[in-house]
Structures are given as C-alpha cells and as structure tokens.
Motif scaffolding. Sequence first.
Motif, PDB file in Angstrom:
ATOM      1  N   MET A  37       0.846  -1.190   0.000  1.00  0.00           N
ATOM      2  CA  MET A  37       0.000   0.000   0.000  1.00  0.00           C
ATOM      3  C   MET A  37       0.889   1.250   0.000  1.00  0.00           C
ATOM      4  N   ASP A  38       0.549   2.208  -0.869  1.00  0.00           N
ATOM      5  CA  ASP A  38       1.349   3.429  -0.894  1.00  0.00           C
ATOM      6  C   ASP A  38       0.999   4.294   0.320  1.00  0.00           C
ATOM      7  N   LYS A  40       0.293   7.448   0.668  1.00  0.00           N
ATOM      8  CA  LYS A  40      -0.865   8.346   0.522  1.00  0.00           C
ATOM      9  C   LYS A  40      -2.164   7.600   0.813  1.00  0.00           C
ATOM     10  N   THR A  41      -2.305   6.396   0.251  1.00  0.00           N
ATOM     11  CA  THR A  41      -3.507   5.586   0.506  1.00  0.00           C
ATOM     12  C   THR A  41      -3.594   5.228   1.987  1.00  0.00           C
ATOM     13  N   THR A  44      -4.756   8.224   3.991  1.00  0.00           N
ATOM     14  CA  THR A  44      -6.182   8.436   3.755  1.00  0.00           C
ATOM     15  C   THR A  44      -7.000   7.435   4.570  1.00  0.00           C
ATOM     16  N   PRO A 157      -5.622  -1.574  -0.954  1.00  0.00           N
ATOM     17  CA  PRO A 157      -5.544  -0.661  -2.093  1.00  0.00           C
ATOM     18  C   PRO A 157      -6.784  -0.634  -2.996  1.00  0.00           C
ATOM     19  N   GLY A 159      -9.824  -0.392  -1.774  1.00  0.00           N
ATOM     20  CA  GLY A 159     -10.838   0.388  -1.073  1.00  0.00           C
ATOM     21  C   GLY A 159     -11.198  -0.222   0.268  1.00  0.00           C
TER      22      GLY A 159
END
Length: 197
Positions: A37-38, A40-41, A44, A157, A159
């Motif tokens: 997972m990056d 930024k994700t 969030t 990633p 959702g």
Amino acid sequence: MRSMIEMDTIQIEITNACRYSCSNCTRFCGYKKPYFMDVKTFKTAVDSMVGYQRMVGFQGGEPLLHPEFENMCKYIKSKFPAKQLGLWTTLPKGFEHYREVICDTFHHIFINDHTRGDIYHHPALVAIEEVVPDKAQMWHYINHCWAQEGWSASINPKGAFFCEIAASLAILFDEEGGWPVGPGGLKRIPKDFTSQM
C-alpha cells in the motif's frame, strides 16, 4: 451481519507480502505478485477512521515486510493512542530492529508464527454454491457469515470492505468493489454490503 462501526477491529491491509505461502491463506499470500500500500492511501485510510473508538489494526501478509512500516507506525501514532492499535504479525527473523517501534506503537500484538498445530487456515476459495445448493439456505449462511461476524472490516488498495475475506478476494481476482476510503465510510450498514457480497 455487523455494520462497520460495530466491528471490534478495522484492519488496514498494508501488504499481502509474506514469507509463507500457506495453503488456504485468507490473504492468498504467494498466489500472485504482492502489493505494498502506498503511503498516501495509507494516510487516507488512517484519516478516515479518526473518531472510530475501537481497534485499528495493521494486517498483511506480514506488515513488517512493508518498506514504509516505520513511517506508517509514526503516522498512525499521531492519530490514535497505542491502546487502540493492533498488529497482526509472524515477527519474522531479521526485523528485530522494529522492536521499539512496535512496542511504542501497538498495545495489542497478535502473533501467528505458524508453529502451533492448532491454528488452521480457512478454504475461502470453496464456492458456497458447491456446498449449499439451496439458495435460501445459502443466503442465510452468507448473512450470518462467521468471518464477517467474528473478524474485521478491511481497507486495502482496492478500497474499504465490510469483510477481510471480501477484501482479499478483490485483490486476488483484481476486482473493483471496494468503497472509496474517506470521511463517512464507516457509516456503511449491512444493506450497503450487497455488491461486495
């Protein structure tokens, strides 16, 4: 079925990389190229859960294999108290340098190093239609799923998902269906789960 806000834990699935490739792994580790997972994700996902009063977990695969594990720990610590954070891990050799980070970040540490003979994996790829031909009974079992009633919702990633297994199946089959991660996402209730089911 439980609403997401009613769940004891919501997992952030930061990777499905693992040193093991267990048959019937609920994260299908080793079945395809793993994701990481990056950041930024991840941020969030964390920000979307601010105000959630129960446990927020780091789950994998093996979370310690994520190259940004330490930075992710620092970020989640800035948003949640340690008593609310959980880590699911095998504590792999070679990652002893994370000892202080783990102890400072997580109050709850759940270890499955795959050495106990009484912990089993679940065959999630058995299609329910193959074992429960009666549709009414099938939907009764789905609506009272032991995993959804006893495990966690997940964010990966793809959702947000009402169930860990649904989340990992979306990764395995490269399917869409996760809800956008953001404010208000925890307000999903069982009637919202239909598309993921």
